[in-house]
Design a protein around this motif. Sequence first.
Motif, PDB file in Angstrom:
ATOM      1  N   TYR A 105      -7.791   4.547  16.457  1.00  0.00           N
ATOM      2  CA  TYR A 105      -7.862   4.547  15.002  1.00  0.00           C
ATOM      3  C   TYR A 105      -9.224   5.067  14.551  1.00  0.00           C
ATOM      4  CZ  TYR A 105      -3.768   1.567  15.448  1.00  0.00           C
ATOM      5  OH  TYR A 105      -2.536   1.062  15.776  1.00  0.00           O
ATOM      6  N   GLU A 106      -9.246   5.674  13.367  1.00  0.00           N
ATOM      7  CA  GLU A 106     -10.493   6.217  12.844  1.00  0.00           C
ATOM      8  C   GLU A 106     -11.528   5.110  12.692  1.00  0.00           C
ATOM      9  OE1 GLU A 106     -12.147   8.819   9.027  1.00  0.00           O
ATOM     10  OE2 GLU A 106     -10.008   8.324   9.204  1.00  0.00           O
ATOM     11  N   GLY A 107     -12.697   5.348  13.266  1.00  0.00           N
ATOM     12  CA  GLY A 107     -13.776   4.376  13.189  1.00  0.00           C
ATOM     13  C   GLY A 107     -13.703   3.271  14.226  1.00  0.00           C
ATOM     14  N   SER A 108     -12.700   3.269  15.091  1.00  0.00           N
ATOM     15  CA  SER A 108     -12.580   2.214  16.101  1.00  0.00           C
ATOM     16  C   SER A 108     -13.377   2.571  17.352  1.00  0.00           C
ATOM     17  CB  SER A 108     -11.115   1.977  16.464  1.00  0.00           C
ATOM     18  OG  SER A 108     -10.537   3.131  17.038  1.00  0.00           O
ATOM     19  N   ARG A 109     -13.733   1.554  18.112  1.00  0.00           N
ATOM     20  CA  ARG A 109     -14.461   1.771  19.359  1.00  0.00           C
ATOM     21  C   ARG A 109     -13.523   1.586  20.546  1.00  0.00           C
ATOM     22  NH1 ARG A 109     -15.991  -3.386  21.416  1.00  0.00           N
ATOM     23  NH2 ARG A 109     -15.703  -5.080  19.898  1.00  0.00           N
ATOM     24  N   ASP A 110     -13.982   1.956  21.705  1.00  0.00           N
ATOM     25  CA  ASP A 110     -13.144   1.891  22.907  1.00  0.00           C
ATOM     26  C   ASP A 110     -13.459   0.640  23.710  1.00  0.00           C
ATOM     27  OD1 ASP A 110     -11.485   2.385  24.994  1.00  0.00           O
ATOM     28  OD2 ASP A 110     -12.644   4.023  25.864  1.00  0.00           O
ATOM     29  N   ASP A 111     -12.617  -0.360  23.535  1.00  0.00           N
ATOM     30  CA  ASP A 111     -12.697  -1.565  24.359  1.00  0.00           C
ATOM     31  C   ASP A 111     -11.620  -1.431  25.428  1.00  0.00           C
ATOM     32  OD1 ASP A 111     -12.423  -4.064  25.535  1.00  0.00           O
ATOM     33  OD2 ASP A 111     -12.748  -5.170  23.672  1.00  0.00           O
ATOM     34  N   PRO A 112     -11.982  -1.249  26.706  1.00  0.00           N
ATOM     35  CA  PRO A 112     -10.981  -1.014  27.753  1.00  0.00           C
ATOM     36  C   PRO A 112     -10.024  -2.172  27.975  1.00  0.00           C
ATOM     37  CG  PRO A 112     -13.167  -1.376  28.709  1.00  0.00           C
ATOM     38  CD  PRO A 112     -13.359  -1.238  27.234  1.00  0.00           C
ATOM     39  N   THR A 113     -10.336  -3.356  27.419  1.00  0.00           N
ATOM     40  CA  THR A 113      -9.412  -4.484  27.549  1.00  0.00           C
ATOM     41  C   THR A 113      -8.422  -4.544  26.380  1.00  0.00           C
ATOM     42  OG1 THR A 113     -10.828  -6.083  26.375  1.00  0.00           O
ATOM     43  CG2 THR A 113     -11.203  -5.804  28.745  1.00  0.00           C
ATOM     44  N   VAL A 114      -8.606  -3.663  25.393  1.00  0.00           N
ATOM     45  CA  VAL A 114      -7.674  -3.576  24.265  1.00  0.00           C
ATOM     46  C   VAL A 114      -6.899  -2.263  24.313  1.00  0.00           C
ATOM     47  CG1 VAL A 114      -7.445  -3.493  21.743  1.00  0.00           C
ATOM     48  CG2 VAL A 114      -9.052  -5.095  22.804  1.00  0.00           C
ATOM     49  N   GLY A 115      -7.600  -1.162  24.480  1.00  0.00           N
ATOM     50  CA  GLY A 115      -6.965   0.162  24.447  1.00  0.00           C
ATOM     51  C   GLY A 115      -6.269   0.530  25.740  1.00  0.00           C
TER      52      GLY A 115
END
Length: 478
Positions: A105-115
């Motif tokens: 999503y726009e403005g979201s960060r990459d958390d490998p435990t969520v994405g």
Amino acid sequence: MITTKKVCKPMTRPARVHRLWPVLLGLLLAAPAVPAHAASKSKASLPPEIVSFIQDKETQARALAKKLDVKVSPDVWAFFRTAQTGTIPAITNAFERLKIRASQYEGSRDDPTVGTPVFQTVIEAILAVEACSEGDPAYPMAFGKGVIRSIPPGSIYFGGTDAGRGLITALSKSHAKGDPFFTVTQNALTDGRYLEYLRAMYGDVIRTPTTKDSTTAFAEYLADAQKRLDHDRKFPAEPRQIKPGEDVKVIDNHVQASGQVAVVGIRALLVKVMFDANPDREFYIEESFPLEWMSPHLVPHEWIFKLNRKPVDSLTEEMVKKDREFWIRQQTQMIGAWLTPDTPVKDVCAFALKTFGRKEFSGFKGDRRFIDNVYAVKLYSKLRSSVGGIYNWRASNSKSPEEQKRMLAEADFAFRQSFAFCPYSPEAVFRYANLLASADRIEDALRVGETAQIIDPENSTFDNLVTEMTRIKREKNK
């Protein structure tokens, strides 16, 4: 941004479009999806079918995490616990906190435990919730159940809108088991995590796109885009082949493409991969954005389309009559039976201004639950607009003047109904205005634009549409 040096065989030449569509499409792509005045959320609880579905999604999510051996944030499981309470505002807030860590999503960060691919189950849960968040869910639920009833078991179905994915997924006997049919969203096929999710869920039963398929589709699209860009540079006096909203450049001998149209082009190729790789399955689709290759294969099928294995030579009188009668039944229930193929555009605009603009319901014989549900009016307007788009495509690719006249008449009625269902829908407004202007009915096209402008004054693209139609009218009267 998408880049490549490889040159592959280009896609099929696009079908002809009406002369004003490039101008109006540019305005449409800039239009906000939801008018600002219509963003309220209901405090109601979820229907029990949706709560039960969320429970099933959590079970699937836990099994998927184990199968793929991925670490999943405890907040994902907390979301499912909240979702199972059925309280819509709490569920929406929980998802908003989670999605900023999902990277897509726009403005979201990459958390490998969520994405991870597991997050697709969260998306499917929230889409089902959102379908019930604007008010009485009767019409969205009727759409979902109706689509499921209409599709033969064992088929493959491509969802397009949020409802077309979320509700069909939620109301199936088992989405994870493909019961009664396999539900795929065309919109996520360019996401590698979604492809991994599909393979884990359906890979043992149907053929789904692989990473290699995705790479090939990217390369094929870019090769075709480069060919069309070269054409436009060499022959500037000829009609442009690069489409409105398609940003294609060559930088350091690399083709680069960006924008919604580019993503749709790649998506179309991946849908074709699934279509070709599962020849023993029937296919059905709910349109998101028109995919050029499939237009000659599509036949109206109640709310959606059947995607036939071979191109259909023409839409017969019987097919058209069946479709028209289906939508007249929907219309009669939702806004009344007053709208017919002979109803003047000025009367449709008057209805829109009275009912949606001023909220006056004297003499109204439809259903207030429909008018008051922003989600429902947008959904049904989109569904009918998609059918109108196929009739319009048939008209522009007709084999005889008689067929063209017949298809234009059906396109006009479908777009007119779509506009009456939601006169502030950018797609309904721009598609109908394009049809009217292309038929040299500038006054009517201007009426449609001005009506939308009054109902949703915060949407500047309606201002642009009115300006364009006014300019054309002025030039015509010189």
